[in-house]
Design an enzyme around this catalytic site. Structure first.
Site, PDB file in Angstrom:
ATOM      1  N   SER A 197       0.769   9.153   4.232  1.00  0.00           N
ATOM      2  CA  SER A 197       0.269   8.082   3.368  1.00  0.00           C
ATOM      3  C   SER A 197      -0.868   7.336   4.059  1.00  0.00           C
ATOM      4  O   SER A 197      -0.680   6.719   5.110  1.00  0.00           O
ATOM      5  CB  SER A 197       1.398   7.094   3.052  1.00  0.00           C
ATOM      6  OG  SER A 197       0.854   5.942   2.445  1.00  0.00           O
ATOM      7  N   HIS A 243      -1.078  11.387   0.596  1.00  0.00           N
ATOM      8  CA  HIS A 243      -0.499  10.426  -0.339  1.00  0.00           C
ATOM      9  C   HIS A 243      -1.430   9.203  -0.389  1.00  0.00           C
ATOM     10  O   HIS A 243      -1.706   8.576   0.635  1.00  0.00           O
ATOM     11  CB  HIS A 243       0.887  10.042   0.162  1.00  0.00           C
ATOM     12  CG  HIS A 243       1.658   9.164  -0.765  1.00  0.00           C
ATOM     13  ND1 HIS A 243       2.347   9.646  -1.856  1.00  0.00           N
ATOM     14  CD2 HIS A 243       1.869   7.828  -0.760  1.00  0.00           C
ATOM     15  CE1 HIS A 243       2.953   8.645  -2.478  1.00  0.00           C
ATOM     16  NE2 HIS A 243       2.670   7.524  -1.829  1.00  0.00           N
ATOM     17  N   ASP A 262      -1.902   5.598  -2.031  1.00  0.00           N
ATOM     18  CA  ASP A 262      -1.242   4.509  -2.748  1.00  0.00           C
ATOM     19  C   ASP A 262      -2.273   3.608  -3.398  1.00  0.00           C
ATOM     20  O   ASP A 262      -3.220   3.158  -2.740  1.00  0.00           O
ATOM     21  CB  ASP A 262      -0.406   3.684  -1.757  1.00  0.00           C
ATOM     22  CG  ASP A 262       0.780   4.464  -1.234  1.00  0.00           C
ATOM     23  OD1 ASP A 262       1.667   4.775  -2.037  1.00  0.00           O
ATOM     24  OD2 ASP A 262       0.797   4.790  -0.029  1.00  0.00           O
ATOM     25  N   MET A 282      -2.507   0.053  -5.403  1.00  0.00           N
ATOM     26  CA  MET A 282      -1.792  -1.180  -5.787  1.00  0.00           C
ATOM     27  C   MET A 282      -2.794  -2.150  -6.396  1.00  0.00           C
ATOM     28  O   MET A 282      -3.917  -2.286  -5.898  1.00  0.00           O
ATOM     29  CB  MET A 282      -1.165  -1.822  -4.553  1.00  0.00           C
ATOM     30  CG  MET A 282      -0.251  -0.899  -3.765  1.00  0.00           C
ATOM     31  SD  MET A 282       0.539  -1.808  -2.419  1.00  0.00           S
ATOM     32  CE  MET A 282       1.222  -0.459  -1.460  1.00  0.00           C
ATOM     33  N   HIS A 284      -0.261   7.741  -5.948  1.00  0.00           N
ATOM     34  CA  HIS A 284       0.912   6.937  -6.326  1.00  0.00           C
ATOM     35  C   HIS A 284       0.411   5.615  -6.891  1.00  0.00           C
ATOM     36  O   HIS A 284      -0.010   4.729  -6.148  1.00  0.00           O
ATOM     37  CB  HIS A 284       1.779   6.733  -5.065  1.00  0.00           C
ATOM     38  CG  HIS A 284       2.971   5.874  -5.269  1.00  0.00           C
ATOM     39  ND1 HIS A 284       3.723   5.390  -4.213  1.00  0.00           N
ATOM     40  CD2 HIS A 284       3.576   5.403  -6.397  1.00  0.00           C
ATOM     41  CE1 HIS A 284       4.721   4.658  -4.672  1.00  0.00           C
ATOM     42  NE2 HIS A 284       4.647   4.646  -5.994  1.00  0.00           N
ATOM     43  N   MET A 322       0.804   2.194  -8.196  1.00  0.00           N
ATOM     44  CA  MET A 322       1.684   1.022  -8.305  1.00  0.00           C
ATOM     45  C   MET A 322       0.899  -0.046  -9.038  1.00  0.00           C
ATOM     46  O   MET A 322       0.431  -1.035  -8.444  1.00  0.00           O
ATOM     47  CB  MET A 322       2.113   0.564  -6.903  1.00  0.00           C
ATOM     48  CG  MET A 322       3.183   1.463  -6.295  1.00  0.00           C
ATOM     49  SD  MET A 322       3.393   1.196  -4.525  1.00  0.00           S
ATOM     50  CE  MET A 322       2.113   2.291  -3.921  1.00  0.00           C
ATOM     51  N   MET A 375      11.660   5.987  -4.644  1.00  0.00           N
ATOM     52  CA  MET A 375      11.304   5.054  -3.576  1.00  0.00           C
ATOM     53  C   MET A 375      12.524   4.840  -2.681  1.00  0.00           C
ATOM     54  O   MET A 375      13.623   4.569  -3.178  1.00  0.00           O
ATOM     55  CB  MET A 375      10.873   3.693  -4.158  1.00  0.00           C
ATOM     56  CG  MET A 375       9.578   3.693  -4.950  1.00  0.00           C
ATOM     57  SD  MET A 375       8.122   4.311  -4.072  1.00  0.00           S
ATOM     58  CE  MET A 375       8.041   3.194  -2.662  1.00  0.00           C
ATOM     59  N   ASP A 425       9.709   8.350  -0.645  1.00  0.00           N
ATOM     60  CA  ASP A 425       8.583   7.547  -0.156  1.00  0.00           C
ATOM     61  C   ASP A 425       9.113   6.223   0.368  1.00  0.00           C
ATOM     62  O   ASP A 425       9.676   5.431  -0.388  1.00  0.00           O
ATOM     63  CB  ASP A 425       7.601   7.325  -1.325  1.00  0.00           C
ATOM     64  CG  ASP A 425       6.370   6.526  -0.922  1.00  0.00           C
ATOM     65  OD1 ASP A 425       6.203   6.232   0.278  1.00  0.00           O
ATOM     66  OD2 ASP A 425       5.575   6.204  -1.819  1.00  0.00           O
TER      67      ASP A 425
HETATM   68  C1  DX5 Z   1       4.649   1.689  -0.266  1.00  0.00           C
HETATM   69  C2  DX5 Z   1       4.016   3.037  -0.420  1.00  0.00           C
HETATM   70  C3  DX5 Z   1       4.289   4.013   0.634  1.00  0.00           C
HETATM   71  C4  DX5 Z   1       3.972   3.577   2.040  1.00  0.00           C
HETATM   72  C5  DX5 Z   1       5.051   4.177   2.907  1.00  0.00           C
HETATM   73  O1  DX5 Z   1       4.975   1.137  -1.497  1.00  0.00           O
HETATM   74  O2  DX5 Z   1       4.391   3.637  -1.644  1.00  0.00           O
HETATM   75  O3  DX5 Z   1       3.665   5.257   0.359  1.00  0.00           O
HETATM   76  O4  DX5 Z   1       2.715   3.971   2.519  1.00  0.00           O
HETATM   77  O5  DX5 Z   1       4.888   3.715   4.176  1.00  0.00           O
HETATM   78  P1  DX5 Z   1       5.943   3.990   5.333  1.00  0.00           P
HETATM   79  O6  DX5 Z   1       6.002   5.486   5.497  1.00  0.00           O
HETATM   80  O7  DX5 Z   1       5.365   3.272   6.482  1.00  0.00           O
HETATM   81  O8  DX5 Z   1       7.253   3.427   4.862  1.00  0.00           O
HETATM   82 ZN    ZN Z   2       3.542   5.622  -1.966  1.00  0.00          ZN
END
Ligand code: DX5
Ligand code: ZN
Length: 225
Positions: A13, A35, A37, A39, A68, A70, A139, A177
């Site tokens: 990620s 990956h 993310d 947000m 991903h 969010m 999650m 994740d």
């Molecule tokens: C958080 C993200 C994850 C995040 C995971 O909401 O969806 O993908 O990067 O990070 P780690 O592996 O550090 O928990």
């Molecule tokens: Zn994620």
């Protein structure tokens, strides 16, 4: 695109990386997917890069993107990420009233649709949707930030989904994740996950490529155990 992916996927990620382009290059050739993310400061309090940055990043690496989202109103954005070349586009179950319709639109735009289930959401109401999607993201933390502690209780959702997958929808990927690291990945494998997002465990390591290799080796060991 899912069909071309290996049986077990490790997806670093980029959220945990200080600079996305060098981080992407550091795991090029080692990571199965990256990956990414997204947000929006509304679905979750934090904000990250958006579509323009993803387009720029897409041009900097050949590794498939596991996006991903969010965000609220994923209907307004998901297809654009597919059109930007993201191989996998995952939206949150909590963010849409029409997951099957959105999955169809993502597929029509050339990407594999995924559905994400946050920490406080049960999986059972979504099991009937599994035939519409290619990936179910469970999650294993509360969505919104990296570096949180892995929640083993979330693996029960993976087990439930795995039973449904084995009962018919065999091509579904089961992704976990949050908090995935050398000391937690084995439990996730044994619960039935096949796709592993790791942020801190990869980009917090001195050698991110080696960290990916070690996680992959642990997956192999758990499968053989
Ligand atoms: C958080 C993200 C994850 C995040 C995971 O909401 O969806 O993908 O990067 O990070 P780690 O592996 O550090 O928990
Ligand atoms: Zn994620």
């Amino acid at each position: 695109m899912t069909a071309a992916s290996p049986e077990f996927v490790v997806a670093p990620s980029l959220l945990a990386a200080e600079f996305a382009v060098p981080a992407a290059r550091a795991v090029n050739g080692v990571a199965d997917w990256l990956h990414v993310d997204i947000m929006d400061g509304r679905f979750v309090p934090n904000r990250t890069i958006g579509l323009d940055e993803v387009r720029a990043l897409r041009a900097a690496t050949t590794v498939p993107f596991d996006t991903h989202l969010m965000i609220v109103d994923p209907e307004d954005w998901a297809v654009r990420y597919a059109e930007a070349g993201c191989a996998h586009v995952t939206f949150h179950a909590e963010a849409t009233d029409d997951p099957a319709g959105l999955a169809k639109d993502i597929r029509a735009a050339g990407a594999s649709p995924g559905l994400a289930i946050d920490r406080d959401t049960p999986v059972e109401p979504y099991l009937e949707l599994l035939p519409h999607i290619d990936l179910l993201l469970i999650m294993t933390i509360k969505a919104g930030a990296g570096g949180q502690e892995f929640l083993p209780a979330m693996l029960e959702k993976v087990r439930v989904a795995r039973r449904h997958r084995d009962a018919g929808h065999l091509s579904l990927r089961l992704e976990v994740d949050g908090g995935i690291a050398e000391d937690t990945i084995e439990q996730a494998v044994l619960a039935g996950a096949d796709t592993f997002v790791a942020g801190t465990a990869v980009f917090g390591a001195v050698d991110p490529a080696e960290a990916v290799r070690r996680l992959r080796a642990l997956v192999g060991q758990a499968v053989r155990s």
